[in-house]
Scaffold this active site. Structure first.
Site, PDB file in Angstrom:
ATOM      1  N   THR A 252      21.983 -38.823  35.604  1.00 58.52           N
ATOM      2  CA  THR A 252      21.949 -40.041  36.431  1.00 58.52           C
ATOM      3  C   THR A 252      21.641 -41.291  35.602  1.00 58.52           C
ATOM      4  OG1 THR A 252      21.391 -38.911  38.473  1.00 58.52           O
ATOM      5  CG2 THR A 252      20.678 -41.198  38.298  1.00 58.52           C
TER       6      THR A 252
ATOM      7  N   THR B  73      12.143 -49.937  32.510  1.00 54.95           N
ATOM      8  CA  THR B  73      10.702 -49.692  32.544  1.00 54.95           C
ATOM      9  C   THR B  73      10.041 -50.031  31.206  1.00 54.95           C
ATOM     10  OG1 THR B  73       9.131 -47.847  32.571  1.00 54.95           O
ATOM     11  CG2 THR B  73      11.358 -47.283  32.025  1.00 54.95           C
ATOM     12  N   ASP B  74       8.744 -50.282  31.248  1.00 52.15           N
ATOM     13  CA  ASP B  74       8.006 -50.501  29.993  1.00 52.15           C
ATOM     14  C   ASP B  74       7.780 -49.184  29.244  1.00 52.15           C
ATOM     15  OD1 ASP B  74       6.153 -49.371  31.734  1.00 52.15           O
ATOM     16  OD2 ASP B  74       4.577 -50.852  31.365  1.00 52.15           O
ATOM     17  N   GLU B  75       8.070 -48.054  29.912  1.00 48.00           N
ATOM     18  CA  GLU B  75       7.790 -46.754  29.283  1.00 48.00           C
ATOM     19  C   GLU B  75       8.693 -46.495  28.080  1.00 48.00           C
ATOM     20  OE1 GLU B  75       6.996 -43.580  32.070  1.00 48.00           O
ATOM     21  OE2 GLU B  75       6.386 -44.997  33.616  1.00 48.00           O
TER      22      GLU B  75
ATOM     23  N   TYR C 232      12.017 -38.745  30.974  1.00 45.46           N
ATOM     24  CA  TYR C 232      12.335 -39.920  31.798  1.00 45.46           C
ATOM     25  C   TYR C 232      12.493 -41.166  30.939  1.00 45.46           C
ATOM     26  CZ  TYR C 232      11.343 -44.096  34.595  1.00 45.46           C
ATOM     27  OH  TYR C 232      11.386 -45.366  35.142  1.00 45.46           O
ATOM     28  N   SER C 233      11.475 -41.453  30.118  1.00 44.10           N
ATOM     29  CA  SER C 233      11.552 -42.714  29.359  1.00 44.10           C
ATOM     30  C   SER C 233      12.648 -42.656  28.301  1.00 44.10           C
ATOM     31  CB  SER C 233      10.197 -43.083  28.755  1.00 44.10           C
ATOM     32  OG  SER C 233       9.660 -42.044  27.990  1.00 44.10           O
TER      33      SER C 233
ATOM     34  N   SER D  34      15.500 -41.161  28.720  1.00 44.13           N
ATOM     35  CA  SER D  34      16.779 -41.418  29.413  1.00 44.13           C
ATOM     36  C   SER D  34      16.906 -42.902  29.769  1.00 44.13           C
ATOM     37  CB  SER D  34      16.918 -40.535  30.659  1.00 44.13           C
ATOM     38  OG  SER D  34      15.970 -40.913  31.645  1.00 44.13           O
TER      39      SER D  34
ATOM     40  N   ASN E 241       4.282 -50.484  35.897  1.00 46.76           N
ATOM     41  CA  ASN E 241       4.193 -49.660  37.118  1.00 46.76           C
ATOM     42  C   ASN E 241       4.130 -50.511  38.383  1.00 46.76           C
ATOM     43  OD1 ASN E 241       3.214 -47.860  34.905  1.00 46.76           O
ATOM     44  ND2 ASN E 241       2.949 -46.438  36.602  1.00 46.76           N
TER      45      ASN E 241
ATOM     46  N   LEU F  70       1.372 -41.884  41.681  1.00 50.57           N
ATOM     47  CA  LEU F  70      -0.092 -41.837  41.830  1.00 50.57           C
ATOM     48  C   LEU F  70      -0.615 -42.478  43.127  1.00 50.57           C
ATOM     49  CD1 LEU F  70      -2.872 -41.122  40.526  1.00 50.57           C
ATOM     50  CD2 LEU F  70      -2.891 -43.452  39.640  1.00 50.57           C
TER      51      LEU F  70
ATOM     52  N   ASN G  88      -6.632 -44.846  35.477  1.00 49.60           N
ATOM     53  CA  ASN G  88      -6.259 -44.105  36.689  1.00 49.60           C
ATOM     54  C   ASN G  88      -7.469 -43.808  37.582  1.00 49.60           C
ATOM     55  OD1 ASN G  88      -3.613 -44.070  35.829  1.00 49.60           O
ATOM     56  ND2 ASN G  88      -3.786 -42.071  34.835  1.00 49.60           N
TER      57      ASN G  88
ATOM     58  N   ASP H  75      -3.926 -31.926  32.087  1.00 46.21           N
ATOM     59  CA  ASP H  75      -3.229 -33.174  31.765  1.00 46.21           C
ATOM     60  C   ASP H  75      -1.714 -32.983  31.792  1.00 46.21           C
ATOM     61  OD1 ASP H  75      -3.074 -35.819  31.163  1.00 46.21           O
ATOM     62  OD2 ASP H  75      -3.966 -35.668  29.158  1.00 46.21           O
TER      63      ASP H  75
ATOM     64  N   HIS I 279       1.316 -36.992  27.784  1.00 48.40           N
ATOM     65  CA  HIS I 279       0.866 -38.093  28.646  1.00 48.40           C
ATOM     66  C   HIS I 279       0.636 -39.388  27.851  1.00 48.40           C
ATOM     67  CE1 HIS I 279      -2.009 -39.048  32.261  1.00 48.40           C
ATOM     68  NE2 HIS I 279      -1.014 -39.918  32.144  1.00 48.40           N
TER      69      HIS I 279
HETATM   70  P1  NAD Z   1      13.021 -44.228  43.348  1.00 52.71           P
HETATM   71  O1  NAD Z   1      13.010 -42.856  42.768  1.00 52.71           O
HETATM   72  O2  NAD Z   1      12.098 -44.570  44.448  1.00 52.71           O
HETATM   73  O3  NAD Z   1      14.495 -44.574  43.875  1.00 52.71           O
HETATM   74  C1  NAD Z   1      15.650 -44.227  43.179  1.00 52.71           C
HETATM   75  C2  NAD Z   1      16.829 -44.407  44.116  1.00 52.71           C
HETATM   76  O4  NAD Z   1      18.029 -44.103  43.372  1.00 52.71           O
HETATM   77  C3  NAD Z   1      16.821 -43.450  45.315  1.00 52.71           C
HETATM   78  O5  NAD Z   1      17.173 -44.138  46.492  1.00 52.71           O
HETATM   79  C4  NAD Z   1      17.857 -42.406  44.974  1.00 52.71           C
HETATM   80  O6  NAD Z   1      18.492 -41.824  46.110  1.00 52.71           O
HETATM   81  C5  NAD Z   1      18.834 -43.225  44.143  1.00 52.71           C
HETATM   82  N1  NAD Z   1      19.626 -42.396  43.227  1.00 52.71           N
HETATM   83  C6  NAD Z   1      19.164 -41.445  42.368  1.00 52.71           C
HETATM   84  N2  NAD Z   1      20.190 -40.871  41.733  1.00 52.71           N
HETATM   85  C7  NAD Z   1      21.320 -41.484  42.163  1.00 52.71           C
HETATM   86  C8  NAD Z   1      22.697 -41.336  41.855  1.00 52.71           C
HETATM   87  N3  NAD Z   1      23.112 -40.427  40.964  1.00 52.71           N
HETATM   88  N4  NAD Z   1      23.587 -42.138  42.480  1.00 52.71           N
HETATM   89  C9  NAD Z   1      23.177 -43.071  43.397  1.00 52.71           C
HETATM   90  N5  NAD Z   1      21.884 -43.231  43.739  1.00 52.71           N
HETATM   91  C10 NAD Z   1      20.959 -42.462  43.121  1.00 52.71           C
HETATM   92  O7  NAD Z   1      12.836 -45.192  42.102  1.00 52.71           O
HETATM   93  P2  NAD Z   1      12.100 -46.589  42.006  1.00 52.71           P
HETATM   94  O8  NAD Z   1      10.664 -46.364  41.727  1.00 52.71           O
HETATM   95  O9  NAD Z   1      12.504 -47.440  43.148  1.00 52.71           O
HETATM   96  O10 NAD Z   1      12.745 -47.162  40.659  1.00 52.71           O
HETATM   97  C11 NAD Z   1      13.945 -47.920  40.704  1.00 52.71           C
HETATM   98  C12 NAD Z   1      14.312 -48.342  39.286  1.00 52.71           C
HETATM   99  O11 NAD Z   1      13.256 -49.104  38.721  1.00 52.71           O
HETATM  100  C13 NAD Z   1      14.538 -47.165  38.335  1.00 52.71           C
HETATM  101  O12 NAD Z   1      15.632 -47.474  37.502  1.00 52.71           O
HETATM  102  C14 NAD Z   1      13.253 -47.087  37.539  1.00 52.71           C
HETATM  103  O13 NAD Z   1      13.477 -46.564  36.248  1.00 52.71           O
HETATM  104  C15 NAD Z   1      12.846 -48.543  37.479  1.00 52.71           C
HETATM  105  N6  NAD Z   1      11.401 -48.820  37.363  1.00 52.71           N
HETATM  106  C16 NAD Z   1      10.513 -48.223  38.206  1.00 52.71           C
HETATM  107  C17 NAD Z   1       9.151 -48.535  38.102  1.00 52.71           C
HETATM  108  C18 NAD Z   1       8.137 -47.949  39.055  1.00 52.71           C
HETATM  109  O14 NAD Z   1       6.942 -48.174  38.882  1.00 52.71           O
HETATM  110  N7  NAD Z   1       8.533 -47.225  40.087  1.00 52.71           N
HETATM  111  C19 NAD Z   1       8.727 -49.444  37.135  1.00 52.71           C
HETATM  112  C20 NAD Z   1       9.669 -50.037  36.287  1.00 52.71           C
HETATM  113  C21 NAD Z   1      11.011 -49.721  36.418  1.00 52.71           C
HETATM  114  P1  TYD Z   2       2.860 -42.132  37.987  1.00 55.08           P
HETATM  115  O1  TYD Z   2       2.597 -42.804  39.293  1.00 55.08           O
HETATM  116  O2  TYD Z   2       3.571 -40.816  37.979  1.00 55.08           O
HETATM  117  O3  TYD Z   2       3.618 -43.199  37.068  1.00 55.08           O
HETATM  118  P2  TYD Z   2       3.980 -43.137  35.479  1.00 55.08           P
HETATM  119  O4  TYD Z   2       3.748 -41.762  34.980  1.00 55.08           O
HETATM  120  O5  TYD Z   2       5.430 -43.488  35.481  1.00 55.08           O
HETATM  121  O6  TYD Z   2       3.116 -44.160  34.843  1.00 55.08           O
HETATM  122  O7  TYD Z   2       1.478 -41.932  37.249  1.00 55.08           O
HETATM  123  C1  TYD Z   2       0.612 -43.016  36.994  1.00 55.08           C
HETATM  124  C2  TYD Z   2      -0.567 -42.485  36.208  1.00 55.08           C
HETATM  125  O8  TYD Z   2      -1.345 -41.608  37.049  1.00 55.08           O
HETATM  126  C3  TYD Z   2      -0.177 -41.638  34.996  1.00 55.08           C
HETATM  127  O9  TYD Z   2      -1.091 -41.884  33.952  1.00 55.08           O
HETATM  128  C4  TYD Z   2      -0.316 -40.202  35.484  1.00 55.08           C
HETATM  129  C5  TYD Z   2      -1.454 -40.285  36.493  1.00 55.08           C
HETATM  130  N1  TYD Z   2      -1.375 -39.337  37.638  1.00 55.08           N
HETATM  131  C6  TYD Z   2      -2.502 -38.586  37.973  1.00 55.08           C
HETATM  132  O10 TYD Z   2      -3.558 -38.656  37.332  1.00 55.08           O
HETATM  133  N2  TYD Z   2      -2.400 -37.741  39.051  1.00 55.08           N
HETATM  134  C7  TYD Z   2      -1.258 -37.601  39.768  1.00 55.08           C
HETATM  135  O11 TYD Z   2      -1.224 -36.780  40.731  1.00 55.08           O
HETATM  136  C8  TYD Z   2      -0.127 -38.398  39.411  1.00 55.08           C
HETATM  137  C9  TYD Z   2       1.164 -38.293  40.191  1.00 55.08           C
HETATM  138  C10 TYD Z   2      -0.241 -39.259  38.340  1.00 55.08           C
END
Ligand code: NAD
Ligand code: TYD
Length: 361
Positions: free
Chosen positions: A102, A136-138, A163-164, A166, A192, A203, A262, A297, A301
């Site tokens: 994806t 993402t910043d990751e 994830y990061s 990809s 985040n 989280l 966290n 952990d 991480h």
């Molecule tokens: P999310 O997982 O809540 O939503 C992802 C959406 O993409 C879902 O609606 C899912 O159905 C859709 N999707 C997945 N695969 C698909 C495919 N093959 N074709 C069409 N639709 C598809 O994600 P999110 O947290 O809303 O993140 C959105 C974007 O922002 C991502 O690119 C993520 O990397 C980026 N991002 C997220 C965060 C965060 O804290 N959540 C921070 C920085 C950047």
């Molecule tokens: P998460 O929300 O999965 O975001 P990301 O890993 O993309 O930063 O996790 C945020 C932080 O919280 C991360 O350091 C992992 C930690 N975490 C927990 O300690 N317990 C949990 O159940 C989850 C989902 C995350």
């Protein structure tokens, strides 16, 4: 009227972005939301925009070249805002392949379709077309505990999780299209997010949901990993401002200098929930720091993320509006008031997911 193609608009940030854009532009824009509706995509997030004449939902996979090309052929798309992705680090550790599929191939499909639709015979692009890749910043890897170290746009990529990695690959593809074809794009790398409509695998909603159910609150490792939290509406605003005011071909980091360990987040959620719950509510009695459970952990991480948002502030004029104290309370209230939403997203496969990830941890 300007037409936006939003991918992943049924997810957490995408749906908040669509709400933000209609609130801001109302009938001045048209939005086409393309989402395949994975476990993370939920049309309930968009119930209140469904009836609009200037909103269309198309169920399609961003990896499906024919379906995506058809959308560009049938609509004069002005802006692409590309959110669609697999977004959860823990899932990427268990099943990396779908993240490559994806996040990398899906982004390539989106880039190719936009390039095909927007490119003129001389290799330049139609006036005013823009693609924004949400990242993402990751991708920058992990910072140590030095409080003066931050991620800048110039920080070398060093992703650790599948994830990061990809997302970093997808960023590189966008950069390659900009460098090679002068493809009109921007990349935003955000910290985040938290707020309404976030799936309770992440989280903050996971802890709120467990706390209200009187269940253990799983904290990975020593609980001292740091994340830089931003209210989701501020991210939506940043994306819009970068598309309107940012320089094409540039990357902008998005974050609000809001670093928290966290464990601090988990304790804050417990404190606020206790304040919000009536004394007569049986959930209040169970709710205390005793529910916190330190668990094994996460593999690999990342220790600390922290964004330097200087460039977006200086060039685009963006700054976060919602302070954490206010944003986290708003978020908790939202989950309180939307228990039906939480019940719907945690029915079905969620319990299986939860057992797989947290039993024996
Ligand atoms: P999310 O997982 O809540 O939503 C992802 C959406 O993409 C879902 O609606 C899912 O159905 C859709 N999707 C997945 N695969 C698909 C495919 N093959 N074709 C069409 N639709 C598809 O994600 P999110 O947290 O809303 O993140 C959105 C974007 O922002 C991502 O690119 C993520 O990397 C980026 N991002 C997220 C965060 C965060 O804290 N959540 C921070 C920085 C950047
Ligand atoms: P998460 O929300 O999965 O975001 P990301 O890993 O993309 O930063 O996790 C945020 C932080 O919280 C991360 O350091 C992992 C930690 N975490 C927990 O300690 N317990 C949990 O159940 C989850 C989902 C995350």
């Amino acid at each position: 009227m300007r037409t936006y193609l939003v991918t992943g608009g049924a997810g957490f940030i995408g749906s908040n972005y669509i709400h933000y854009m209609f609130k801001k532009y109302d009938n001045e824009i048209r939005i086409i939301n393309v989402d395949v509706l994975t476990y993370a995509g939920n049309l309930e997030n968009l119930r209140d925009v469904e009836g609009r004449d200037n909103y269309t939902f198309i169920k399609a996979d961003i990896c499906d070249r024919d379906a995506i090309n058809k959308i560009f052929e049938e609509n004069d798309i002005d802006r692409v805002v590309h959110f669609a992705a697999e977004s959860h680090v823990d899932r990427s550790i268990v099943n990396p392949e779908v993240f490559v599929q994806t996040n990398v191939l899906g982004t390539a499909t989106m880039l190719n379709a936009a390039k095909k639709a927007w490119e003129l015979p001389d290799g330049s692009f139609k006036e005013g077309k823009k693609f924004l890749h949400v990242s993402t910043d990751e991708v920058y890897g992990s910072l140590d505990d030095d409080p003066n170290a931050y991620f800048y746009e110039t920080t070398p990529y060093s992703p650790h999780s599948p994830y990061s990695a990809s997302k970093a690959s997808s960023d590189m593809l966008v950069k390659a299209y900009m460098d090679t074809y002068k493809f009109p794009a921007n990349i935003t790398n955000c910290s985040n997010n938290y707020g309404p409509y976030q799936f309770p695998e992440k989280l903050i909603p996971l802890i709120i949901n467990n706390a209200l159910a009187g269940k253990d609150l799983p904290v990975y490792g020593d609980g001292k990993n740091v994340r830089d939290w931003l209210y989701v509406e501020d991210h939506a605003k940043a994306i819009d401002m970068v598309q309107e005011k940012g320089r094409l071909f540039e990357t902008y980091n998005v974050g609000g200098h809001n670093e928290k360990q966290n464990i601090e987040i988990v304790k804050t959620i417990i404190d606020i929930l206790r304040e919000e719950l009536d004394d007569s509510d049986p959930r209040k009695e169970k709710l205390s720091y005793d529910l916190i459970k330190y668990v094994t952990d996460r593999k690999g991480h990342d220790r600390r993320y922290a964004i330097a948002p200087d460039k977006i502030k200086k060039e685009v004029g963006w700054e976060p509006e919602t302070m954490f104290k206010e944003g986290i309370r708003k978020t908790i209230k939202w989950y309180f008031e939307n228990t039906e939403w939480m019940e719907h997203v945690t029915s079905g496969d969620y319990e299986k997911y939860y057992s797989k990830m947290y039993d024996n941890r």
